[in-house]
Design an enzyme around this catalytic site. Structure first.
Site, PDB file in Angstrom:
ATOM      1  N   ASP A 186       3.084  -6.674   3.159  1.00  0.00           N
ATOM      2  CA  ASP A 186       2.706  -5.747   4.229  1.00  0.00           C
ATOM      3  C   ASP A 186       2.696  -6.418   5.600  1.00  0.00           C
ATOM      4  OD1 ASP A 186       1.827  -3.372   5.375  1.00  0.00           O
ATOM      5  OD2 ASP A 186      -0.283  -3.790   4.967  1.00  0.00           O
ATOM      6  N   ASP A 239       6.367   0.485   6.944  1.00  0.00           N
ATOM      7  CA  ASP A 239       5.012  -0.023   6.729  1.00  0.00           C
ATOM      8  C   ASP A 239       4.293   0.997   5.858  1.00  0.00           C
ATOM      9  OD1 ASP A 239       2.381  -0.803   6.836  1.00  0.00           O
ATOM     10  OD2 ASP A 239       2.088  -0.296   8.939  1.00  0.00           O
ATOM     11  N   HIS A 261       0.847  -1.201   0.000  1.00  0.00           N
ATOM     12  CA  HIS A 261       0.000   0.000   0.000  1.00  0.00           C
ATOM     13  C   HIS A 261       0.873   1.238   0.000  1.00  0.00           C
ATOM     14  CE1 HIS A 261       0.491   0.702   4.410  1.00  0.00           C
ATOM     15  NE2 HIS A 261       0.393  -0.610   4.532  1.00  0.00           N
ATOM     16  N   HIS A 265       3.383   2.358  13.225  1.00  0.00           N
ATOM     17  CA  HIS A 265       2.356   3.348  13.609  1.00  0.00           C
ATOM     18  C   HIS A 265       2.779   4.166  14.837  1.00  0.00           C
ATOM     19  CE1 HIS A 265      -0.957   0.695  11.539  1.00  0.00           C
ATOM     20  NE2 HIS A 265       0.116   0.892  10.800  1.00  0.00           N
ATOM     21  N   ASP A 297       0.163   4.364   1.068  1.00  0.00           N
ATOM     22  CA  ASP A 297       0.024   5.356   2.147  1.00  0.00           C
ATOM     23  C   ASP A 297       0.752   4.902   3.407  1.00  0.00           C
ATOM     24  OD1 ASP A 297      -1.889   3.230   2.333  1.00  0.00           O
ATOM     25  OD2 ASP A 297      -2.892   4.332   3.927  1.00  0.00           O
ATOM     26  N   GLU A 327      -4.716   2.307   2.722  1.00  0.00           N
ATOM     27  CA  GLU A 327      -4.861   1.092   3.518  1.00  0.00           C
ATOM     28  C   GLU A 327      -5.062   1.436   4.985  1.00  0.00           C
ATOM     29  OE1 GLU A 327      -3.544  -2.357   5.997  1.00  0.00           O
ATOM     30  OE2 GLU A 327      -2.593  -0.400   5.893  1.00  0.00           O
ATOM     31  N   GLU A 328      -4.338   2.442   5.435  1.00  0.00           N
ATOM     32  CA  GLU A 328      -4.275   2.715   6.873  1.00  0.00           C
ATOM     33  C   GLU A 328      -5.496   3.437   7.419  1.00  0.00           C
ATOM     34  OE1 GLU A 328      -2.064   1.332   8.550  1.00  0.00           O
ATOM     35  OE2 GLU A 328      -0.142   1.274   7.513  1.00  0.00           O
TER      36      GLU A 328
HETATM   37 ZN   LIG Z   1       0.795  -1.709   6.373  1.00  0.00          ZN
END
Ligand SMILES: [Zn+2]
Length: 489
Positions: free
Chosen positions: A169, A115, A76, A458, A78, A145-146
């Site tokens: 991912d 990520d 992904h 994150h 983003d 995705e996030e």
């Molecule tokens: Zn991810």
């Protein structure tokens, strides 16, 4: 100055370094999309873009490999933007500053975006590697995705041809993922009345900071502190003991991150201020005892501030704090079939005081069982309804059920064993991967998810282990070479 150039595999790291310069928060992927399309044009690769912004770049088969099954590689584009409150960073224009530390790559003050930047970098390296011999490879880069998986959700099954998909991912070298949890959001909105604050009082700003946070799926079982829960506990106790008034309470940030920080402004009768400070001193000891070494950097601080104009009226304050205190957070059930797999969980992600006397509480639920996911959401809803909130649920996304007969699983396992002389672990993950949504659209597609080791995704502590990037690359490229011809097993 380039800090990653001495690392191997060189192509992957140099693309990763380029990607770090491109702002790409969820729903702001314009620049990375443009980069990918220019990359295709510069390398004379066929490219496609769909109506939601997903991109497909195609590597044609090497001569003599035209009959190999086509493989989709998926990442992904983003990333999650989390930063320390005191770190200046403009997510719409500033590059991510990387540095090396003890065998890992990490970022200064912000998420790193490995990520899933490392997945993107591996795809770009494969698209341009002239030594590799492979069949047709379709590199799929999804958007968003996030923050809702809307890229995968709106994917047209005709966008790509491949019926084997390798998702890039996941975050544990040595583990092949063959299943994931579904997820949904539950959002509560509480309306309150603002009333004038008592001018003869003291106002205190309480801060809960320094928690580890972490991914609300992968790390929910670790028992890290939740800043919103800790602050709710403080405020509810102070309300019951000392009748404090609440001006505002904001904590947490992203729906898929365990909240690390929370801030509240309270108004207290100045004859009680000393007692309140003493109570907080005692609570600090209590919470450190409870969390122990898990949260060594937890800080609870109190500062004097000027008395604000308004507070929320008492009834709403009591309802809000009781709802947050009661709202479940953490693991709800463990899988009965797969060892060490969280089956169902919920994350109390954030509370925000907004304009118009509105308080917004965001929570997310995950489960490998659809019905349990909905039940967890219903529990949160019940708490919030008792507080007079209006509650909405997002549609959510489905899980991906493991298929132990999978061909790509067999190929990847054998390749791993040949390369590294040991068996990889095969697991399902308690987090959302886009595989669940893709499977819903392309029934029967054969999928696996692999990646290098990433920790602290994150959070501003996000880091990727350098040595595992090489292993990830070796595994991925070997697997692509081992894909059989169409019609053969
Ligand atoms: Zn991810």
């Amino acid at each position: 100055m380039s800090v990653l150039t001495q690392l191997t595999p060189g192509a992957v790291w140099s693309y990763f370094e380029e990607i770090c310069k491109i702002p790409r928060l969820s729903k702001n992927e314009g620049k990375i999309r443009q980069y990918l399309l220019e990359f295709a044009a510069n390398n004379k690769l066929e490219s496609r873009e769909d109506k939601v912004g997903n991109i497909l770049l195609i590597r044609p088969p090497s001569p003599g490999m035209e009959n190999r099954k086509c493989v989709v590689l998926q990442s992904h584009m983003d990333m999650v933007g989390e930063k320390n409150a005191d770190h200046p960073h403009d997510w719409l224009k500033d590059p991510i500053i990387t540095y090396l530390e003890d065998g890992w790559v990490t970022a200064k003050g912000t998420t790193l975006g490995a990520d899933d930047g490392i997945g993107i970098a591996a795809q770009l390296a494969i698209l341009t590697d002239t030594e590799l011999k492979t069949g047709r490879i379709e590199c799929l880069f999804t958007v968003d995705e996030e923050s809702g998986m809307t890229g995968a959700l709106n994917l047209d099954p005709g966008f790509f041809k491949g019926r084997i998909l390798i998702n890039l991912d996941s975050e544990d070298e040595g583990i092949l993922y063959i299943g994931c949890a579904g997820g949904m959001d539950t959002v509560a909105v509480i309306k309150h009345q603002a009333v004038a604050a008592d001018k003869g009082s003291d106002a205190l700003l309480i801060s809960v900071t320094g928690l580890r946070g972490g991914h609300s799926g992968d790390e929910i079982h670790k028992g890290f502190g939740n800043s919103v829960k800790i602050m709710s506990r403080i405020l509810l106790s102070l309300t019951n003991l000392y009748g404090i008034d609440l001006n505002r309470f904001d904590g947490g940030n992203l729906r898929n991150a365990i909240p690390r920080e929370a801030f509240a402004t309270i108004i207290v009768d100045n004859s009680l201020t000393e007692n309140i400070l003493k109570w907080i001193d005692g609570f600090r000891v209590t919470i450190h005892d409870e969390l122990g070494d898990l949260e060594p950097d937890l800080k609870i601080s109190v500062t004097d501030v000027s008395v604000p104009g308004t507070i929320i009226e008492r009834e709403s304050q009591v309802k809000l704090l009781n709802a947050l205190n009661c709202c479940p957070h953490g693991v709800i059930a463990w899988s009965k079939e797969v060892e060490d797999l969280v089956e169902t969980s919920t994350n109390l992600a954030s509370v925000k005081f907004l304009e118009d006397n509105t308080i917004r509480i965001v929570t997310t639920q995950r489960s490998s069982l659809e019905s349990s996911k909905h039940y967890a959401a219903a529990m949160v809803e019940s708490c919030m309804i008792l507080a007079g909130a209006e509650v909405v649920h997002s549609d959510g996304y489905p899980g991906w059920k493991p298929n132990l007969q999978s061909e790509i699983l067999k190929i990847t396992k054998n390749t791993y064993l040949q390369l590294f002389g040991k068996e990889p672990l095969v697991k399902a993950i308690h987090a959302g991967l886009e595989c669940g949504l893709i499977y819903e659209k392309v029934r029967g597609i054969d999928m696996i998810s692999i990646g290098p080791t990433i920790r602290g995704a994150h959070t501003p502590e996000e880091k990727i282990e350098i040595a595992t990037a090489q292993m990830f690359w070796d595994l991925l490229t070997e697997v692509l070479g081992n894909i059989p011809e169409t019609g053969k097993k």
